[in-house]
Enzyme design. Structure first.
Site, mmCIF file in Angstrom:
data_model
loop_
_atom_site.group_PDB
_atom_site.id
_atom_site.type_symbol
_atom_site.label_atom_id
_atom_site.label_comp_id
_atom_site.label_asym_id
_atom_site.label_seq_id
_atom_site.Cartn_x
_atom_site.Cartn_y
_atom_site.Cartn_z
ATOM 1 N N LYS A 24 19.019 -2.847 -45.845
ATOM 2 C CA LYS A 24 19.230 -1.985 -44.673
ATOM 3 C C LYS A 24 20.099 -0.777 -44.985
ATOM 4 C CE LYS A 24 17.112 -4.543 -41.462
ATOM 5 N NZ LYS A 24 15.950 -4.035 -40.708
ATOM 6 N N GLU A 68 20.890 0.183 -32.961
ATOM 7 C CA GLU A 68 20.578 -1.100 -32.342
ATOM 8 C C GLU A 68 20.664 -2.156 -33.427
ATOM 9 O OE1 GLU A 68 18.308 0.770 -33.681
ATOM 10 O OE2 GLU A 68 17.305 -0.719 -34.933
ATOM 11 N N SER A 122 14.838 -9.224 -49.820
ATOM 12 C CA SER A 122 15.443 -8.171 -48.988
ATOM 13 C C SER A 122 16.916 -8.385 -48.679
ATOM 14 C CB SER A 122 14.644 -8.038 -47.688
ATOM 15 O OG SER A 122 14.617 -9.274 -47.003
HETATM 16 C C1 LIG Z 1 17.505 -9.456 -45.065
HETATM 17 C C2 LIG Z 1 16.550 -8.862 -44.092
HETATM 18 N N1 LIG Z 1 15.260 -8.780 -44.437
HETATM 19 C C3 LIG Z 1 14.348 -8.273 -43.601
HETATM 20 C C4 LIG Z 1 14.692 -7.834 -42.336
HETATM 21 C C5 LIG Z 1 13.606 -7.342 -41.451
HETATM 22 O O1 LIG Z 1 13.596 -5.956 -41.248
HETATM 23 P P1 LIG Z 1 12.504 -5.044 -41.931
HETATM 24 O O2 LIG Z 1 11.179 -5.635 -41.635
HETATM 25 O O3 LIG Z 1 12.698 -3.705 -41.300
HETATM 26 O O4 LIG Z 1 12.754 -4.997 -43.382
HETATM 27 C C6 LIG Z 1 16.035 -7.887 -41.934
HETATM 28 C C7 LIG Z 1 16.462 -7.429 -40.597
HETATM 29 O O5 LIG Z 1 17.543 -7.622 -40.123
HETATM 30 C C8 LIG Z 1 16.986 -8.417 -42.844
HETATM 31 O O6 LIG Z 1 18.275 -8.510 -42.505
#
Ligand SMILES: Cc1ncc(COP(=O)(O)O)c(C=O)c1O
Lengths: 419, 262
Positions: free
Chosen positions: A115, A137, A403
């Protein structure tokens, strides 16, 4: 049709990130001038927001291409966020599933998830636009923390909207945001979760059109947000390319796998592969308790075309067009829509969409922890869970975008496994 | 069925040509109770209101403040849908002759089918639509011909931040009135108008637009109504009406209106 790859040679020194000069062939998977990905995207906003988004739309590409902007963005990503994040060959995982698995370690970013790539980019954008106040948000609090972090870094006022229900279930992240100097405002309207926090942030922006920049946390919202956020996150696939070249002698993996909430980590991981048909794109959504249980967040399976938060995309809704509440054990995947890029990847068939239940994700999270010594965020655990279902060839190279890290989810893991 | 005089002047256009200022009332359909819609409209007609905006409730009303959002949430809980609203309104032209508009967000209309929605509106005798999140360019590219086919007027908004160039463009594509949002805000926020608003009202007045303007957002009583309509043709009251309905029920609406237009 002949298509030029948006970026031909991504490598650690030069960052040919923002090539959208006039006359260049545009990828059919990228936003067009008006922010459409196929039939999806656009800017379905009330007139009150028009000046805000228009200011951004007119300036974002120019600003991103300024050498001074790129320099500062690169420097912060390197020295503050800790990029490049490793591309790690997961040996034991690869053995178990008989395929070559690489993990893109976004979990090692400062604040613990991808993020922050976006919030660094957007705070620099806000500064260039002369803004002095930031709003955001958040659902799980990851994007809220990443925003509060960059606001502290830049000395800017920060207000984060968060659903009242999420505030109660994500206490540690609320505390982190406060510690970082942000004001956390509860969203009390509607269902009191992420979609309502997003509504409240948009209302704040309507009320403060001049001094405030709204840092959206995913590739959602009105044009130019999906495209801008995807560009900031595209550093992920840019690094994958040269890292894989170093390790395997080729830039393109056979598959890139990422979980999709709004879709920002996925957009970043796919970005430079969108026009390489030999690279398979796999999007993993949260099935919650199961697609047919009424407790799910699998938008591609359950959504219909509509308008949410200023964007035409797939979203979960009633036949009367009321937006419904999604469910997932993972707060970061708990969004009733999906970014317009992903809606297009889905309907065009370019992306393969798989949905994973809470139980399968949790099991995969535990497995990765014990096989690789990495506790993934529950969002990312969804991406790992496909390995049980999706068969690959032995020599395939599969890059999984890790992620985020699982620290924020420890309580959920503990409760689930009675650890 | 009453006869619909198409190609003739729409009720909104006729109303705008009459002498005097227009008080337009917004209320959320299905609130306080599901079946209050027709009673509220009939009451409003009796007590001298000039125009009515029937709010089609939406789960995520971005441009609205807490009052209208709460009434929308309640209306949805009460079971309101586009289908039910059209059913409630099917005989409305037997008793009501005021201009009627539906104000709603785009998604429910899109799901109903824009053409099907417009057709229903025409059958019932709805005169216009206000869809805050349907942008002008999308309207022109895709939907204008449908609105015209069914004799509906689409109302566009301007705000204090709207550039003169864009205001002139919106004026060109409008054929009723321009909905002039009084300040940079969602509905129901401001308490009274200050020098900033007065200057904005004067600035817009001086543009001598072809469409009359009706001011909305932040009007709650006789004083703000007077201020708003000093230069503009009329004013819209929404949140204050909802608050009154919540506190006093649907029977006392005439008192609320009396206090404003005397
Ligand atoms: C570790 C992690 N992966 C994925 C997401 C999902 O968001 P996005 O689909 O925008 O990557 C989040 C959202 O809070 C997250 O914290």
């Amino acid at each position: 049709m002949e298509k030029e790859p948006i970026t031909s040679s991504a490598h650690p020194k030069g960052r040919p990130l923002f090539k959208t000069k006039k006359g260049q062939t545009r990828s059919q998977y990228q936003a067009d001038e008006r922010g459409y990905y196929g039939e999806f995207g656009g800017a379905f906003i009330p007139e009150m927001l028009y000046p805000n988004t228009e200011e951004l739309r007119q300036n974002y590409i120019t600003i991103m291409e300024e050498p001074s902007f790129k320099k500062e963005f690169d420097q912060l990503l390197r020295d503050y966020v800790g990029r490049p994040t490793p591309l790690y060959y997961a040996n034991r995982l690869s053995q178990k599933y008989k395929v070559k698995i690489y993990l893109k370690r976004e979990d090692l970013c400062h604040t613990g998830a991808h993020k922050v790539n976006n919030t660094i980019g957007q705070i620099l954008m806000a500064k260039k636009l002369g803004k002095t106040r930031i709003i955001a948000e958040t659902g799980a609090g990851q994007h809220g923390v990443a925003t509060a972090t960059v606001c502290a870094l830049m000395g800017m006022e920060c207000v984060v909207y968060m659903g009242e229900i999420d505030i109660a279930r994500q206490a540690p992240n609320v505390a982190r945001m406060k510690m970082l100097g942000a004001t956390v405002r509860p969203a009390l309207s509607g269902s009191k979760t992420l979609k309502d926090a997003t509504n409240e942030a948009i209302r704040d922006w309507i009320n403060n059109p001049v001094d405030t920049h709204y840092i959206i946390g995913s590739v959602v919202g009105p044009h130019p947000y999906p495209d801008m956020v995807a560009r900031f996150q595209s550093v992920i696939s840019e690094e994958i390319k040269w890292q894989l070249k170093e390790k395997e002698g080729r830039e393109n993996p056979d598959y890139v796998v990422a979980c999709v909430g709004g879709g920002s980590n996925a957009a970043g991981a796919y970005y430079h592969f969108l026009d390489q048909p030999e690279v398979g794109i796999i999007a993993v959504e949260a099935a919650g308790k199961g697609i047919d249980t009424g407790k799910s967040a699998a938008t591609s399976a359950l959504g219909k075309v509509g308008i949410i938060h200023g964007s035409k995309t797939l979203l979960m809704q009633t036949t009367d067009g009321q937006i419904t509440e999604p469910y997932s054990i993972s707060a970061g995947l708990d969004y009733p829509g999906v970014g317009p890029m992903h809606a297009h990847l889905f309907t065009s068939g370019r992306g393969e969409f798989i949905s994973i239940t809470d139980d399968d994700a949790m099991t995969a999270g535990l497995m990765v922890s014990q096989l690789e010594g990495i506790i993934p965020a529950i969002e990312s655990s969804h991406a790992f869970a496909i390995l049980e279902y999706r068969k690959f060839k032995k020599d395939d190279i599969v890059v999984i975008n890790l992620s985020g890290r699982g620290d924020k989810d420890l309580q959920t893991y503990i409760n689930y496994f009675k650890l | 069925m009453p006869i619909v005089y198409r190609n003739k002047m729409n009720r909104i256009q006729k109303k705008l040509q009459e002498e005097g200022k227009i008080l337009s009332i917004y209320f959320t359909a299905g609130y306080p109770a599901l079946n209050d819609t027709v009673k509220i409209i009939e009451n409003l007609e009796k007590c001298g209101v000039g125009m009515i905006e029937i709010g089609l409730p939406f789960s995520d009303p971005l441009a609205d403040g807490p009052t209208i959002q709460a009434s929308s949430t309640q209306a949805l809980k009460n079971g309101m849908t586009s289908e039910i609203l059209f059913d409630q309104l099917k005989a409305i032209r037997k008793t009501v002759s005021l201009p009627l508009l539906i104000m709603g967000y785009f998604n429910p209309i899109y799901q109903f089918g824009v053409e099907a929605f417009c057709k229903k509106c025409q059958e019932i005798g709805i005169d216009g639509l206000i869809i805050p999140d349907l942008p002008v360019d999308v309207y022109l590219d895709t939907y204008q011909s449908i609105f015209h086919k069914y004799g509906l007027i689409n109302i566009f908004l301007i705000t204090p931040q709207t550039s003169e160039e864009r205001i002139r463009f919106i004026d060109k594509v409008s054929n009723g009135f321009i909905y002039m949002v009084s300040s940079a805000s969602v509905t129901g926020t401001k308490e009274g108008f200050g020098a900033t608003q007065e200057a904005y009202f004067e600035r817009i007045h001086a543009l001598a637009l072809k469409n009359p303007q009706i001011v909305g957002f932040g009007i709650s009583n006789a004083e703000t109504f007077q201020q708003a309509t000093k230069l503009a043709k009329g004013a819209i009251i929404g949140s204050a009406v909802i608050k009154h309905l919540t506190a006093h029920g649907i029977e006392k609406l005439d008192q609320f209106v009396q206090e404003i237009i005397g």
